[in-house]
Scaffold this motif. Sequence first.
Motif, PDB file in Angstrom:
ATOM      1  N   CYS A  63       0.865  -1.188   0.000  1.00  0.00           N
ATOM      2  CA  CYS A  63       0.000   0.000   0.000  1.00  0.00           C
ATOM      3  C   CYS A  63       0.897   1.232   0.000  1.00  0.00           C
ATOM      4  CB  CYS A  63      -0.878   0.012   1.249  1.00  0.00           C
ATOM      5  SG  CYS A  63      -1.968  -1.410   1.330  1.00  0.00           S
ATOM      6  N   SER A  64       1.945   1.162   0.814  1.00  0.00           N
ATOM      7  CA  SER A  64       2.920   2.243   0.939  1.00  0.00           C
ATOM      8  C   SER A  64       3.584   2.592  -0.390  1.00  0.00           C
ATOM      9  CB  SER A  64       3.990   1.798   1.918  1.00  0.00           C
ATOM     10  OG  SER A  64       4.392   0.466   1.574  1.00  0.00           O
ATOM     11  N   ASP A 105       7.005  -1.612   5.964  1.00  0.00           N
ATOM     12  CA  ASP A 105       7.907  -2.331   6.872  1.00  0.00           C
ATOM     13  C   ASP A 105       8.201  -3.735   6.340  1.00  0.00           C
ATOM     14  OD1 ASP A 105       5.043  -2.063   7.729  1.00  0.00           O
ATOM     15  OD2 ASP A 105       5.541  -3.843   8.888  1.00  0.00           O
ATOM     16  N   GLY A 106       7.262  -4.322   5.639  1.00  0.00           N
ATOM     17  CA  GLY A 106       7.536  -5.622   5.017  1.00  0.00           C
ATOM     18  C   GLY A 106       8.519  -5.424   3.888  1.00  0.00           C
ATOM     19  N   ASP A 107       8.248  -4.452   3.075  1.00  0.00           N
ATOM     20  CA  ASP A 107       9.068  -4.119   1.917  1.00  0.00           C
ATOM     21  C   ASP A 107      10.507  -3.773   2.318  1.00  0.00           C
ATOM     22  OD1 ASP A 107       8.815  -3.075  -1.093  1.00  0.00           O
ATOM     23  OD2 ASP A 107       9.919  -1.549   0.023  1.00  0.00           O
ATOM     24  N   ASN A 133       3.458   0.071   9.577  1.00  0.00           N
ATOM     25  CA  ASN A 133       2.138  -0.232  10.155  1.00  0.00           C
ATOM     26  C   ASN A 133       2.141  -1.604  10.820  1.00  0.00           C
ATOM     27  OD1 ASN A 133       2.188  -1.867   7.919  1.00  0.00           O
ATOM     28  ND2 ASN A 133       0.570  -0.795   6.802  1.00  0.00           N
ATOM     29  N   ILE A 135       2.467  -4.469   9.830  1.00  0.00           N
ATOM     30  CA  ILE A 135       1.637  -5.488   9.181  1.00  0.00           C
ATOM     31  C   ILE A 135       1.878  -5.455   7.673  1.00  0.00           C
ATOM     32  CG2 ILE A 135      -0.406  -4.055   8.648  1.00  0.00           C
ATOM     33  CD1 ILE A 135      -0.969  -7.194  10.488  1.00  0.00           C
ATOM     34  N   GLY A 137       0.036  -4.849   4.572  1.00  0.00           N
ATOM     35  CA  GLY A 137      -1.266  -4.301   4.235  1.00  0.00           C
ATOM     36  C   GLY A 137      -1.809  -4.860   2.938  1.00  0.00           C
ATOM     37  N   LEU A 138      -1.076  -4.639   1.872  1.00  0.00           N
ATOM     38  CA  LEU A 138      -1.611  -4.953   0.537  1.00  0.00           C
ATOM     39  C   LEU A 138      -1.948  -6.430   0.340  1.00  0.00           C
ATOM     40  CD1 LEU A 138      -2.204  -3.295  -2.075  1.00  0.00           C
ATOM     41  CD2 LEU A 138      -0.049  -4.148  -2.959  1.00  0.00           C
TER      42      LEU A 138
HETATM   43  C1  LIG Z   1       8.799 -10.645  -4.750  1.00  0.00           C
HETATM   44  C2  LIG Z   1       7.453 -10.402  -4.193  1.00  0.00           C
HETATM   45  N1  LIG Z   1       7.007 -11.125  -3.149  1.00  0.00           N
HETATM   46  C3  LIG Z   1       5.769 -10.885  -2.649  1.00  0.00           C
HETATM   47  C4  LIG Z   1       4.982  -9.916  -3.168  1.00  0.00           C
HETATM   48  C5  LIG Z   1       3.604  -9.687  -2.621  1.00  0.00           C
HETATM   49  N2  LIG Z   1       3.517  -8.511  -1.742  1.00  0.00           N
HETATM   50  C6  LIG Z   1       3.048  -7.340  -2.218  1.00  0.00           C
HETATM   51  S1  LIG Z   1       2.996  -6.159  -1.032  1.00  0.00           S
HETATM   52  C7  LIG Z   1       3.574  -7.216   0.146  1.00  0.00           C
HETATM   53  C8  LIG Z   1       3.734  -6.812   1.582  1.00  0.00           C
HETATM   54  C9  LIG Z   1       3.495  -5.420   1.820  1.00  0.00           C
HETATM   55  O1  LIG Z   1       3.678  -5.126   3.161  1.00  0.00           O
HETATM   56  P1  LIG Z   1       4.389  -3.816   3.601  1.00  0.00           P
HETATM   57  O2  LIG Z   1       5.681  -3.672   2.922  1.00  0.00           O
HETATM   58  O3  LIG Z   1       4.428  -3.802   5.089  1.00  0.00           O
HETATM   59  O4  LIG Z   1       3.477  -2.642   3.011  1.00  0.00           O
HETATM   60  P2  LIG Z   1       2.006  -2.172   3.306  1.00  0.00           P
HETATM   61  O5  LIG Z   1       1.147  -2.819   2.289  1.00  0.00           O
HETATM   62  O6  LIG Z   1       1.679  -2.581   4.695  1.00  0.00           O
HETATM   63  O7  LIG Z   1       2.074  -0.723   3.131  1.00  0.00           O
HETATM   64  C10 LIG Z   1       3.815  -8.465  -0.404  1.00  0.00           C
HETATM   65  C11 LIG Z   1       4.318  -9.618   0.373  1.00  0.00           C
HETATM   66  C12 LIG Z   1       5.482  -9.176  -4.268  1.00  0.00           C
HETATM   67  N3  LIG Z   1       4.793  -8.208  -4.862  1.00  0.00           N
HETATM   68  N4  LIG Z   1       6.713  -9.435  -4.747  1.00  0.00           N
END
Ligand SMILES: Cc1ncc(C[n+]2csc(CCOP(=O)(O)OP(=O)(O)O)c2C)c(N)n1
Lengths: 311, 634
Positions: A63-64, A105-107, A133, A135, A137-138
């Motif tokens: 989402c970020s 934070d995942g990214d 966040n 978590i 999100g997307l």
């Molecule tokens: C190589 C790869 N693995 C998995 C994904 C799927 N994916 C898209 S967004 C995401 C996690 C997002 O979490 P975060 O970075 O915390 O961002 P937020 O959506 O919370 O802002 C994942 C695992 C992807 N796009 N590319």
Amino acid sequence: MSAFNAIGEEREIDRDEFTPGVEPQPTWCPGCGDFGVLKSLKQALPEVGRTPEEVLTVTGIGCSGKLNSYLDTYGFHTIHGRSLPVARAAKLANPELEVIAAGGDGDGYGIGGNHWIHTARENHDITYIVFNNEIFGLTKGQTSPTSPKGHKSKTQPSGSAKTPLRPLSMSLNAGASYVARTAAVNPNQAKEIIAEAIEHDGFAHVDFLTQCPTWNKDARQYVPYIDVQESDDYDFDIHDRREAAEMMHETEDVLKDGTVLTGRYYVDDDRPSYQQEKTAVGEMPDEPLAERYFDDDAEWERSYDLLERHT
Amino acid sequence: MSDDELIWRIAGGSGDGIDSTSQNFAKALMRSGLDVFTHRHYPSRIRGGHTYVEIRAAADEVQSRGDGYNFLLSLGDSFARNPQEEAYYGNEEIKPLSENLDELREGGIIVYDEGLISEEDVEAINLEERAEENDWHVFPMDLRGLAKEHGREVMRNTAGVGVTAALLDMDLEHIENLMSDAMSDDILEANLEILHEAYETVNEEYEFEHDLRVPTGEHETEQALLSGSNAIAYGAIDGGCRFIAGYPMTPWTDVFTILTQNFPEMGGISEQVEDEIAAAALAVGASHAGVKAMSGSSGGGFALMSEPLGLAEMTETPLVLVESMRAGPSTGLPTKPEQADLEFVLYTSQGDSSRVVFAPGNIEEAYEQTRLAFDIAWEYQIPTIIIYDQKLSGENKNVDVEFFDREPEPGLGSTLTEEELKEAAHDVSGKFKRFNYEDAENNVAPRSLPGQKGGRYLATGNEHSPVGHIEEDPDNRVAQMTRRVEKLESIREELDEEHPSNQTYFGDETADYGIITWGSSHGAVAEAVERLNDDGHSVKGITVSDMMPFPEQEVTEFIESVDEAMVVEMNATAQFRGLIQKELGRFGEKLTSLLKYNGNPFEPAEVVEGYEVNLAEDDREPTAQVRIEPAAGD
Ligand SMILES: Cc1ncc(C[n+]2csc(CCOP(=O)(O)OP(=O)(O)O)c2C)c(N)n1
Ligand code: SF4
């Protein structure tokens, strides 16, 4: 004539210039903390005198990652976890660009963790905003590297067995020269910190607490926060590594069990940026490399001149 | 087998100075007017172990290492004597002698270092007996002792070169000159003394009745001796590349280091980064910001690059990657060549992704096609990949210096200036329609660079609208996808018109038997075809360099013109033959494969034998470590 006339342009800049005139409208959920980051950037950029065309925002996926879809600068929406290496190289190729990297934070702390550590270590002159966040999100609410221990999600139904990562301490230890945390619920502080981070010469890491009302209702980000700089309880020297480290520790402990602390934690104005270090050892040209390609008078060295050693 | 050629092999342990010595000796031979070709064999080990370099020299063009060799300078593995307790060295001192005998031709010469290789060891390998059988001329010399007397033990290489020169009746002049260029003072003096003493000792103490002499030849123009990695690095420089990012991995490291060492002077930037994902992503970032950039790796590292590769494709960011193959899968044989990453390179990355892939077959092509890779990448905003292997990377060959005398090409291809941006299409909010599909010429949508006035847009790895916003509209998707995919057709047209010479033809044009190959196997195949024709057969060959877009017409014409064809490549699964059949949709019954994947490149004799076995009406199998994979229905 320069090939990059938008760089260094001096004029009044209106924050509306950073808003796309037509589509797309943000697709974030109502109440999402990401709106806060967007807003603070739109306020901070005119304040530091940057025009939309001299700014390059590089985002990851999540989402970020959609930040630059709704912020009208030059933008590069990359792939999951890879915003930093792209951002870093753009800055080296044209140091006059204002390069801002952003992601979740995942990214950033998960899949892109290796790049984060090394970008901080090298102290690249870029601003890095992590929408924390706690978590994913997307992808609909999975546990992230900053989710608290015991956090239940579809992928950790019995509660996470993992201790959350400490982003501020990690960044400090890795070598970032500016480390701060702010929160979407405090727009004034957020704007100031973002502006400071942009102006800082070196790797400026802002851990930006963004609430995710859709998947992470329990997160602490909704509670009132305390600004470490303004509270008498937290007196420390932000230029001192040890004191900063101690404060970060305290903060990162308490975030999980009560008080949310935000503010600047570490600022090192003396450490040269990577670009300066690289110039000092003779590995970086003095003029922006990207400019050379437009310079008709530039003398391009050619391999023919190197052949002598082979004859 | 030609009699007027010298194939000199210097063998010792890794770290014994074999490389520099052979490099100098090869240059001396080149300066004396000969064509030279070097081949390096080394284990994945830093010091010690059995390693050799072979130099083939002849008056006529040499395109491969040849078959076997006729002069062995065996130095003895000095690291075999390492006294450290925990190190297991066993009885390896003899290895540089014992391990090399199988390929030594009849009538060949052996010089070995008595100072390092003991008499008992030599007896144990029955050298005397074998020498008699094969008419070898053996010269034991105390090279180590001689070197020690005048300087240091390591200078025994120089003693070996002196002995070689004497035995071959070769003038010392070029060797001396090269030494003076490379060293000075005491070191130079000691080396010269050793060289001369070795030379004279042979002349005084030995009567030799062998008839191997250094061939004589003459070059009409000045020659340079350089490797495939050098050629790729120089092609990049002349293609305007000034940014490289990488992570070390053999054999790609060579290109990476050569550019890194040259860039500071040229105002370029080199970055050694945390991993290969980062390396390719950096190249994308630099290219996006307006600098011609490249990255590369070998198979395992290239695997990590598949993400940024796809990002470059989708965002239409120009990018050049090099993939330097070594034997796989996984870490495979780290220092040995193979041509088994072809399919991987062609199809890496998700979705309908397209890229341009060039496979140079020799040093000249490596330079030429790297230049071309930069041109095409920046013109068409598409990743181009140069696929080559450990063999081409490390072999040295002499090339006419004039070949490289061309102007560099720093142009950024289809990148707009601010003036041009004023005329370009923008949307109502003033965003530049970077991914405009409506009036794209050759399927290219010219780009702007961050910092340019009037060029604001979003580059995104998601499907996007003309200004770059994430867009899932079906009509937009089809238009963007079609344009990106059809770029390959535009590129094919340009290559056909302007670079038809990428494919190399050789042999007898009227032949009805064809040999098809690709990449570094070119030299051995071309030489085999020449030999077959000299022996009265009628064979022709083609080396294909364009892997994507594939030169359909050229290859079709070639296969149609013969009754039967053999595809020669260094892998176990006939990947290139598969590509031909996939691209052309037929010819399964016409194509046989000759495959080799033991870690060593083809030698011409193996290709000749493959041809003979293929045509034999019996169930014969090839004797060498190669395999015949029959045509469909065979
Ligand atoms: C190589 C790869 N693995 C998995 C994904 C799927 N994916 C898209 S967004 C995401 C996690 C997002 O979490 P975060 O970075 O915390 O961002 P937020 O959506 O919370 O802002 C994942 C695992 C992807 N796009 N590319
Ligand atoms: S899922 Fe969460 S992070 Fe994503 S837009 Fe909705 S509230 Fe924001």
